[in-house]
Design an enzyme around this catalytic site. Structure first.
Site, PDB file in Angstrom:
ATOM      1  CE  LYS A  83      -4.593  -0.250   2.114  1.00  0.00           C
ATOM      2  NZ  LYS A  83      -5.365   0.060   3.334  1.00  0.00           N
TER       3      LYS A  83
HETATM    4  O1  G3P Z   1      -7.981   0.675   5.341  1.00  0.00           O
HETATM    5  C1  G3P Z   1      -8.386   1.685   4.464  1.00  0.00           C
HETATM    6  C2  G3P Z   1      -9.773   2.184   4.807  1.00  0.00           C
HETATM    7  O2  G3P Z   1     -10.678   1.107   4.713  1.00  0.00           O
HETATM    8  C3  G3P Z   1      -9.851   2.916   6.140  1.00  0.00           C
HETATM    9  O3  G3P Z   1     -11.184   3.062   6.525  1.00  0.00           O
HETATM   10  O4  G3P Z   1     -12.746   3.403   8.424  1.00  0.00           O
HETATM   11  O5  G3P Z   1     -10.385   4.297   8.590  1.00  0.00           O
HETATM   12  O6  G3P Z   1     -12.050   5.364   7.031  1.00  0.00           O
HETATM   13  P1  G3P Z   1     -11.600   4.067   7.697  1.00  0.00           P
END
Ligand code: G3P
Length: 218
Positions: A83
């Site tokens: 990533k």
């Molecule tokens: O891991 C990437 C993404 O899914 C993060 O989500 O819930 O931290 O906005 P969030």
């Protein structure tokens, strides 16, 4: 649509992997911090639990250090997807890694133009953050639809749309309707979508009526 678990919690991944319906895992620095695990060890353990892509995020912001971190992470297992953030350094790193045959998931995507750049850099996945756009009053799912339309206009682009920052079951439905290739979902939300009160009610009635027959199948 493929389902990835958005977590670094080993127990949750093991439980979901046992269903046979888990296609991969995404982690990020915040999820690793929340799990309280050694990053390298956690990634290695997750890669042993899940055959599909396991996203492990670099911590550097400059291209040279990103590449060094990425090569160390990629060496953990064949199913590691690196990533990188959607920055010029991240895109240049993505281009180099993808040319070397390493899967890259370009993350922190918030516009269709950013997604197009990630695809041009050879990303295996691009991660538009639906929930975080909704959080600020934008339409995160509209972004998924725009990216889907753009990528379908150019079939040579090999990048998969990985809907991320999923907050609830409706996001999963809408991501599938929009044509996302993958949704990465918190385990709590993934476990939630199997449930429906009418399923429970119907099963209870079937079992009650079957019991009345006095029969046994075995
Ligand atoms: O891991 C990437 C993404 O899914 C993060 O989500 O819930 O931290 O906005 P969030």
């Amino acid at each position: 649509m493929k389902f990835f678990a958005d977590t670094a919690e080993i127990a949750e991944i093991r439980e979901l992997a046992a269903t046979g319906l888990l296609d991969g895992v995404t982690t990020n620095p915040s999820l690793i911090a929340k799990a309280g695990r050694n990053f390298i060890e956690a990634v290695r353990e997750i890669c042993e639990l899940v055959e599909g892509p396991v996203s492990a995020e670099v911590a550097a912001t400059d291209e040279e250090t990103m590449l060094a971190e990425a090569r160390k992470l990629a060496a953990i297992a064949e199913n590691v997807a690196i990533k990188v953030p959607l920055t010029w350094a991240g895109l240049k790193t993505c281009r180099t890694l993808s040319q070397d045959g390493i899967m890259v998931n370009v993350t922190l995507c918030f516009s269709a133009n950013q997604a197009l750049l990630a695809a041009k850099a050879g990303a295996a996945f691009v991660s538009p953050f639906v929930g975080r756009m909704d959080d600020v009053g934008e339409d995160g799912m509209a972004l998924i639809r725009d990216i889907r339309t753009i990528f379908d206009n150019y079939p040579d682009l090999g990048t998969e749309v990985l809907a991320a920052s999923i907050r609830h079951p409706r996001h999963i439905t809408e991501a599938a309707l929009a044509g996302a290739d993958v949704a990465t979902v918190p385990p709590s939300v993934l476990k939630q979508i199997v449930n429906h009160p009418l399923t429970d009610k119907g099963l209870a009635q079937f079992l009650a009526d079957w019991k009345k027959t006095g029969q046994s199948i075995l």
